[in-house]
Design an enzyme around this catalytic site. Structure first.
Site, PDB file in Angstrom:
ATOM      1  N   SER A  13       0.839  -1.193   0.000  1.00 49.63           N
ATOM      2  CA  SER A  13       0.000   0.000   0.000  1.00 49.63           C
ATOM      3  C   SER A  13       0.881   1.254   0.000  1.00 49.63           C
ATOM      4  CB  SER A  13      -0.961  -0.038   1.193  1.00 49.63           C
ATOM      5  OG  SER A  13      -1.968   0.925   1.075  1.00 49.63           O
ATOM      6  N   ASP A  45      -9.019  -4.512  -6.376  1.00 45.02           N
ATOM      7  CA  ASP A  45      -8.680  -3.588  -5.290  1.00 45.02           C
ATOM      8  C   ASP A  45      -9.730  -2.482  -5.224  1.00 45.02           C
ATOM      9  OD1 ASP A  45      -7.560  -1.853  -3.435  1.00 45.02           O
ATOM     10  OD2 ASP A  45      -5.524  -2.141  -4.162  1.00 45.02           O
ATOM     11  N   HIS A  64      -7.588  -5.256  -1.674  1.00 47.18           N
ATOM     12  CA  HIS A  64      -6.352  -4.552  -1.308  1.00 47.18           C
ATOM     13  C   HIS A  64      -5.371  -5.472  -0.587  1.00 47.18           C
ATOM     14  CE1 HIS A  64      -3.964  -0.990  -0.747  1.00 47.18           C
ATOM     15  NE2 HIS A  64      -3.971  -1.121   0.569  1.00 47.18           N
TER      16      HIS A  64
END
Length: 819
Positions: free
Chosen positions: A679, A752, A786
């Site tokens: 991330s 995502d 994610h």
């Protein structure tokens, strides 16, 4: 799988590398890969149970978590509806799982009693009565979430005809009499709406006024008229009361889209909050228009507390206008309190007070009364055990400071109790310990005019959790318990009285287990700190699921950045490591923002924890002979409004300091250092490969590489692209992809839903690096969000990561997986 491979090939995802390439230089992997067997053994070792503690601390409910579902489950139908991915089969969140094999453990003696649920049924939630004698279980069935009720005496039964709807909040709670249950259940309904043969019209969104909105709020939103129908169908519920005989179910309100329903402490009234249409395609359900109402216990309408409009213009890092956090006072029969913004909800607007606390009495139709004005944003409320005592937590965003005041809402008195730097882990006083009143309301656990506090207890040597008693008049604290410096242990809940509590204890050699701890006489500890003696009796006896990890060494290392900022990392060394041997090293980090240098390098975590590895963790490199620098400090220090002006220079300085320390210690081979991040950590990886030559390769997962695609803020950056254009560009490695001259592995979930890290970010960054002559590999994981859940995905990611660093960081003395 063939379709996925074709898509990856079209994207140029596979770069030819030795045995990994076909004759034409393009690899054509068409099957999932797995890491070596020794790593699979650790990955799939049994997990330690989830634990729910009864309010009295007399029982633990244990259940084994379900991890790594099959990819077929993620591939099953789901809907993206107003901020949530919905599993239509269970009317719950897509991809969520509970735990199996529930059993009760008696705190005194440790006797275990299994609970007889159907095979494969998963426990999602547990709600105990205030006396800890009964409990309600939210349990998954093949086509719904069901309700089961049991007791510590061994009774357990399913409540027929109740299918719970947890999509917008808690669906089960005990009434104040602790005999009956309030549930949000799915009403009688027909089949789900069928999709139209063709769309009924185009997708249209329209902005009617200037409104800067953070992209982090915009995920899984409604997009079509059909989505509106699905939202109406799956999010609709009806409040009902399950009677004391557990066979009588009484509906107490019309079916609607409830996000909150709660009985008053005396059981006379019901407070409800529901969202109302028309449904917005711009924001998630928690920003929808809503009605807050009070009704009688029988469902008769009493009053509207607030009719709140659609909150589609909330400033970045701001709050909606109007009443928020409306709730019953815990220590009055039926009195409402809530918070209202005084600055329009905008944290940038100059205002002497940000919020105010409001009160409304029966019959709930008069004008609410202002109780207190807060200088900063109110974010927490905890009631005292008696009288009008209320602890109010305020947050100063610009100062990154937290203030906690004690109010007497009956007398109108207010005083500052304590305050601290939100980034200061060493000075964090912890949180109040809560207890339940007989009616089920939670209040601060007091001993006279003092409140019990527990916290993580950050120190330079790592976390040492504690239990304190804080005086409500003077603010002075008395330490009752502090974790042994050679272990990691923390207070879980009081057990019967304040001299006994449930303790969770572990060490690098000892599996985490639960103990009945007894406080004794006051003593002076070895570090000079006053505390009390502690004896303990075991409750559980969990066994080591992965004993091969006990040979891994873990230590905390301190060092400084070139400008004197103190930093730290946790150094993990592989089994059998010989001191002085230089190894290939993996640095795992995540950039964080801080106001000052004093807190930037504070240690996070503890070297005294029991070693486990989960998911696609970088710690698996230890089993291949690498050293791992974990939780490596990467602080961004500065004013919250301008921290990202110096993001790249600070990132480089942080990385240089970490590498220099690892080399100085004789652990790292300077020519064999890789970096990994997920991330925001992936942004870090890409920037460091673009702006330094410290690393021989990198792995970036689920990242964002072009911040201009988030024009209204990211992380703590609240300035828009149009206010800080150069900053947005400088922090975006896409604009410097031609400088990425070390091999980079880019991994991303194809689904995502995080708006800041959409999958195309990785696809475009990959193309930019590859087309500029760099070495890159793109791996897109079908149906993954994610983070990565499916066992096929997790195993494949581990295989990719190990293979990449074994090829480019320099091998760890073992054969690369898959060779």
């Amino acid at each position: 799988m063939a379709e996925m491979a074709l898509l990856l090939l079209m994207a140029g995802a596979f770069m030819g590398q030795a045995a990994w390439a076909s004759d034409d230089g393009v690899q054509s992997v068409t099957e999932w890969q797995s890491p070596p067997e020794d790593i699979l053994e650790v990955l799939h070792a049994p997990q330690l149970p989830w634990v729910w503690t009864s309010p009295t601390g007399e029982y633990l409910l244990l259940a084994d978590p379900v991890t790594y579902p099959p990819l077929a489950e993620l591939a099953a139908p789901m809907y993206e509806l107003a901020g949530i991915r919905v599993n239509p089969a269970l009317n719950t969140i897509h991809g969520s799982h509970g735990s199996t094999s529930p059993r009760l453990a008696e705190v005194e003696g440790g006797a275990i009693s299994p609970l007889a649920l159907p095979d494969g049924a998963e426990v999602f939630d547990v709600e105990f009565t205030a006396d800890g004698r009964r409990f309600a279980l939210t349990v998954s069935h093949s086509d719904h979430l069901g309700l089961w009720v049991g007791s510590v005496d061994g009774d357990l039964m399913e409540i027929e005809g109740v299918a719970l709807n947890p999509l917008m909040g808690n669906a089960v709670s005990w009434l104040p009499d602790q005999e009956r249950l309030l549930v949000l259940r799915i009403p009688e309904r027909g089949p789900a709406p069928e999709p139209p043969a063709i769309p009924v019209g185009p997708k249209v969104v329209e902005g009617t006024e200037a409104s800067a909105r953070s992209t982090y709020e915009a995920r899984n939103l409604l997009r079509t008229a059909y989505d509106n129908e699905l939202f109406d169908y799956y999010f609709r519920s009806e409040p009902a009361v399950v009677g004391p005989d557990l066979g009588d179910v009484t509906v107490i309100g019309d079916d609607a889209h409830y996000c909150y329903v709660d009985f008053s402490p005396d059981g006379e009234y019901v407070l409800s909050e529901r969202v109302v249409g028309p449904w917005s395609h711009e924001v998630a359900w928690w920003r929808f228009a809503r009605e807050i109402e009070v009704r009688t216990a029988d469902g008769e309408f009493v009053a509207v507390i607030a009719s709140l409009p659609l909150a589609d213009a909330v400033p970045v890092h701001g709050v909606p206008e109007g009443p928020r956090s409306v709730s019953w006072r815990a220590t009055a029969p039926h009195q409402l309190f809530w918070i209202e913004a005084l600055d329009g909800g905008d944290p940038v607007v100059e205002a002497p007070h940000r919020d105010r606390l409001m009160r409304l009495d029966e019959p709930f139709t008069g004008e609410p009364e202002e109780v207190f004005r807060a200088e900063h944003r109110i974010w927490q409320m905890s009631w005292g055990a008696e009288g009008g005592t209320l602890m109010l937590g305020e947050w100063d965003r610009m100062g990154r400071w937290e203030y906690f005041r004690l109010l007497d809402v009956d007398e109108g008195n207010a005083s500052l109790w304590y305050d601290f730097d939100e980034d200061d882990r060493y000075g964090n006083p912890g949180d109040p310990v809560l207890r339940q009143l007989p009616d089920g309301r939670w209040v601060m656990h007091q001993n006279g005019d003092a409140v019990y506090f527990s916290g993580s207890g950050g120190t330079e040597e790592g976390d040492r959790p504690f239990l304190d008693l804080r005086d409500m008049n003077t603010g002075e604290t008395r330490r009752l318990f502090r974790c042994d410096p050679e272990r990691y242990e923390y207070f879980e809940a009081f057990a019967g009285d304040e001299d006994h509590f449930v303790l969770r204890s572990e060490s690098p050699a000892d599996v985490p287990n639960y103990y009945l701890a007894t406080l004794g006489d006051e003593i002076e500890a070895a570090d000079g700190e006053a505390t009390r003696t502690l004896s303990r009796e075991p409750i559980t006896s969990f066994e080591d699921p992965a004993p091969q990890l006990r040979e891994i060494e873990n230590r905390i290392v301190h060092y400084e950045r070139e400008d004197g900022v103190p930093l730290s990392f946790q150094l993990f060394l592989p089994p059998g490591y010989e001191e002085g041997t230089r190894l290939p090293v993996v640095i795992d980090a995540y950039p964080m923002e801080y106001s000052g240098a004093a807190t930037a390098g504070q240690v996070t975590g503890s070297a005294r924890r029991f070693m486990r590895m989960y998911g696609s963790s970088s710690l698996y490199f230890l089993l291949r002979g690498y050293a791992v620098l974990y939780r490596t400090s990467m602080p961004m220090i500065g004013d919250p409004e301008t921290t990202y002006d110096t993001f790249v220079p600070q990132l480089v300085a942080d990385a240089e300091a970490a590498v220099a320390k690892a080399v100085e210690m004789g652990v790292a081979d300077p020519d064999r250092i890789g970096i990994i991040g997920h991330s925001h950590g992936a942004l870090m990886v890409a920037n460091l490969l673009a702006h330094t030559d410290l690393f021989t390769a990198g792995i970036a997962r689920s990242g964002s590489y072009n911040k201009t695609n988030q024009p209204f803020g990211f992380q703590s950056e609240r300035r828009s692209l149009f206010e800080a254009r150069d900053v947005y560009i400088q922090v975006s490695p896409l604009f410097f992809a031609d400088r990425v001259n070390e091999p980079i592995l880019i991994i991303h979930g194809e689904d995502d839903s995080n708006p800041g890290t959409r999958t195309f970010q990785s696809e475009i960054f990959y193309e930019a690096v590859r087309s500029s002559g760099g070495t890159a590999r793109l791996v897109l994981l079908p149906f993954e969000d994610h983070g990565y859940q499916a066992w096929e995905s997790v195993e494949h990611v581990l295989w990719e990561q190990l293979r990449w660093f074994d090829m480019y960081v320099g091998g760890a003395g073992t054969e690369a997986p898959g060779n």
